[in-house]
Design a protein around this motif. Structure first.
Motif, PDB file in Angstrom:
ATOM      1  N   ASP A 102     -76.715-127.874 -25.317  1.00 34.81           N
ATOM      2  CA  ASP A 102     -75.604-128.610 -25.913  1.00 34.81           C
ATOM      3  C   ASP A 102     -75.302-127.947 -27.258  1.00 34.81           C
ATOM      4  O   ASP A 102     -76.174-127.898 -28.136  1.00 34.81           O
ATOM      5  N   PRO A 103     -74.066-127.415 -27.475  1.00 36.36           N
ATOM      6  CA  PRO A 103     -73.754-126.705 -28.724  1.00 36.36           C
ATOM      7  C   PRO A 103     -73.577-127.614 -29.927  1.00 36.36           C
ATOM      8  O   PRO A 103     -73.392-127.114 -31.050  1.00 36.36           O
ATOM      9  N   ASP A 104     -73.610-128.907 -29.737  1.00 29.45           N
ATOM     10  CA  ASP A 104     -73.459-129.801 -30.875  1.00 29.45           C
ATOM     11  C   ASP A 104     -74.700-129.757 -31.762  1.00 29.45           C
ATOM     12  O   ASP A 104     -75.723-129.134 -31.422  1.00 29.45           O
ATOM     13  N   LEU A 105     -74.638-130.457 -32.886  1.00 27.27           N
ATOM     14  CA  LEU A 105     -75.719-130.429 -33.866  1.00 27.27           C
ATOM     15  C   LEU A 105     -76.432-131.773 -33.957  1.00 27.27           C
ATOM     16  O   LEU A 105     -75.876-132.830 -33.600  1.00 27.27           O
ATOM     17  N   HIS A 106     -77.674-131.680 -34.455  1.00 37.43           N
ATOM     18  CA  HIS A 106     -78.470-132.844 -34.826  1.00 37.43           C
ATOM     19  C   HIS A 106     -78.579-133.827 -33.671  1.00 37.43           C
ATOM     20  O   HIS A 106     -78.908-133.437 -32.548  1.00 37.43           O
ATOM     21  N   GLU A 107     -78.301-135.103 -33.939  1.00 37.89           N
ATOM     22  CA  GLU A 107     -78.493-136.083 -32.862  1.00 37.89           C
ATOM     23  C   GLU A 107     -77.536-135.872 -31.703  1.00 37.89           C
ATOM     24  O   GLU A 107     -77.782-136.338 -30.591  1.00 37.89           O
ATOM     25  N   ASN A 108     -76.454-135.154 -31.939  1.00 38.69           N
ATOM     26  CA  ASN A 108     -75.503-134.911 -30.853  1.00 38.69           C
ATOM     27  C   ASN A 108     -76.009-133.889 -29.833  1.00 38.69           C
ATOM     28  O   ASN A 108     -75.431-133.769 -28.751  1.00 38.69           O
ATOM     29  N   GLN A 109     -77.048-133.146 -30.189  1.00 38.25           N
ATOM     30  CA  GLN A 109     -77.576-132.151 -29.264  1.00 38.25           C
ATOM     31  C   GLN A 109     -78.913-132.570 -28.643  1.00 38.25           C
ATOM     32  O   GLN A 109     -79.455-131.843 -27.828  1.00 38.25           O
ATOM     33  N   TYR A 110     -79.425-133.731 -29.012  1.00 40.09           N
ATOM     34  CA  TYR A 110     -80.649-134.214 -28.406  1.00 40.09           C
ATOM     35  C   TYR A 110     -80.345-134.724 -27.001  1.00 40.09           C
ATOM     36  O   TYR A 110     -79.469-135.575 -26.815  1.00 40.09           O
ATOM     37  N   LEU A 111     -81.071-134.224 -26.029  1.00 42.08           N
ATOM     38  CA  LEU A 111     -80.773-134.507 -24.628  1.00 42.08           C
ATOM     39  C   LEU A 111     -81.829-135.409 -24.015  1.00 42.08           C
ATOM     40  O   LEU A 111     -83.008-135.367 -24.391  1.00 42.08           O
ATOM     41  N   VAL A 112     -81.392-136.201 -23.081  1.00 43.46           N
ATOM     42  CA  VAL A 112     -82.274-137.059 -22.292  1.00 43.46           C
ATOM     43  C   VAL A 112     -82.008-136.752 -20.823  1.00 43.46           C
ATOM     44  O   VAL A 112     -80.851-136.714 -20.380  1.00 43.46           O
ATOM     45  N   TYR A 113     -83.095-136.540 -20.060  1.00 43.78           N
ATOM     46  CA  TYR A 113     -82.984-136.139 -18.659  1.00 43.78           C
ATOM     47  C   TYR A 113     -83.294-137.326 -17.755  1.00 43.78           C
ATOM     48  O   TYR A 113     -84.222-138.096 -17.999  1.00 43.78           O
ATOM     49  N   PHE A 114     -82.505-137.424 -16.666  1.00 42.35           N
ATOM     50  CA  PHE A 114     -82.668-138.507 -15.699  1.00 42.35           C
ATOM     51  C   PHE A 114     -82.585-137.942 -14.293  1.00 42.35           C
ATOM     52  O   PHE A 114     -81.899-136.942 -14.045  1.00 42.35           O
ATOM     53  N   ILE A 115     -83.288-138.600 -13.375  1.00 43.53           N
ATOM     54  CA  ILE A 115     -83.095-138.340 -11.950  1.00 43.53           C
ATOM     55  C   ILE A 115     -82.089-139.359 -11.439  1.00 43.53           C
ATOM     56  O   ILE A 115     -82.298-140.574 -11.583  1.00 43.53           O
TER      57      ILE A 115
END
Length: 344
Positions: free
Chosen positions: A90-103
């Motif tokens: 995710d090219p965004d910064l800070h909290e905007n680039q923190y990712l959460v993965y789901f099935i």
């Protein structure tokens, strides 16, 4: 060409305006130099540099390097084994680039995918939750989704004021959350009130109980069931006490049985002088004779012991003293008569 323009807003004021949209992912800062010149002779000038930094907004969705991943897994695998590590960008910064993965939830043969596979929501590590058999299950097709975080942690229902969490907490989220809630009416002019809510997140503490761990049990002593049990137990104890008291009273009122004759002694009842006299046959010793002699003499009676014809024992008789004297004199007179009759 910079995407800015200087516009005159009044006689002595100018404003710096943006002529096109800015994209932080293309260029995140600008240095703008402004020159000012008067109309004198010679003209005098001055300059000022303005540094402009573009703030990030969550305008980019996370993407995976590939749209399809093929993972090969040997059958009879160990449960919990790592299958792959999936990473999105995710090219965004800070909290905007923190990712959460789901099935993405899906059922195969009435089995949920969350029962077969698990993914770490923070780093994208994919795990197998159970052992697979090639003869029964040859392949699985499921989807994994990566979501970024400018989604907020909380949502507010505008009608009933309920505050709910919109996603799972992550270690990247601040421990302290501050929510400002505004309630506004539809009047004219509108009136409003503001309240601040502070939320603290804590780690879940799991206590492992062992066999020696004592857990205090809280219970109500006077529940309906306990009350019935107490009444039943009290009734049983009361009946038991009454039964014991009745048995004791009956035992006390029973007549005492006559003392049995000693071993080797028979009791006989005979009539003498219109009175009942207890006679006994003594075989073993003279103890009975002596005791009876002492008892009857205190009553003014005479105890007579006569041998049985067969020599098996004695007949012990007790008679009143007056009768004994009469019988004794009579026996003496008869003896004298018999003796005198024998004389020539």
């Amino acid at each position: 060409m910079l995407p800015f323009a200087l516009n005159k807003s009044s006689e002595d004021f100018f404003e710096l305006a943006v002529t096109e949209s800015l994209d932080r992912e293309v260029r995140n800062s600008y240095d703008i130099m402004l020159y000012v010149t008067d109309r004198g002779t010679p003209p005098l000038t001055d300059n000022e540099t303005i540094s402009l930094t573009i703030q990030d907004v969550n305008d980019n969705a996370p993407t995976f390097p590939k749209s399809l991943y093929t993972i090969h897994l040997m059958e009879n695998n160990e449960p919990g084994s790592l299958l792959a590590s999936l990473t999105a960008r995710d090219p965004d910064l800070h909290e905007n680039q923190y990712l959460v993965y789901f099935i993405v939830e899906k059922e195969i043969a009435n089995t949920s995918m969350s029962m077969l596979f698990s993914i770490n929501p923070e780093n994208g590590n994919l795990y197998a939750l159970r052992t697979f058999d090639y003869e029964r299950e040859k392949e699985f097709l499921f989807h994994i989704e990566a979501r970024d975080s400018d989604t907020t942690l909380f949502s507010l229902d505008q009608y009933n004021g309920e505050i709910r969490t919109t996603r799972m907490f992550s270690y990247r989220d601040p421990r302290q959350q501050r929510l400002v809630i505004i309630a506004r009416d539809n009047g004219d002019p509108p009136r409003s009130a503001t309240v601040t809510i502070k939320i603290s997140t804590v780690e879940q503490v799991v206590t492992r109980f062992t066999e020696t761990t004592e857990v205090p049990i809280e219970y109500d002593l006077f529940t309906d069931l306990n009350l019935y049990l107490l009444i039943g137990l009290g009734s049983v104890l009361f009946l038991l006490l009454i039964t014991i008291l009745v048995i004791i009273v009956l035992k006390c009122q029973e007549p005492k049985p006559s003392q049995a004759a000693p071993q080797g002694r028979n009791s006989i009842i005979s009539q003498r002088n219109s009175s009942t006299i207890a006679d006994s046959t003594l075989i073993s010793s003279d103890a009975y004779w002596y005791s009876l002699f002492l008892a009857e003499t205190r009553k003014g009676k005479v105890v007579v012991r006569q041998p049985l014809p067969n020599g098996a024992g004695f007949i012990v008789s007790s008679i009143p003293g007056s009768a004994a004297l009469t019988e004794t004199s009579a026996s003496r007179s008869s003896t004298l008569q018999e003796s005198s009759s024998d004389l020539p």
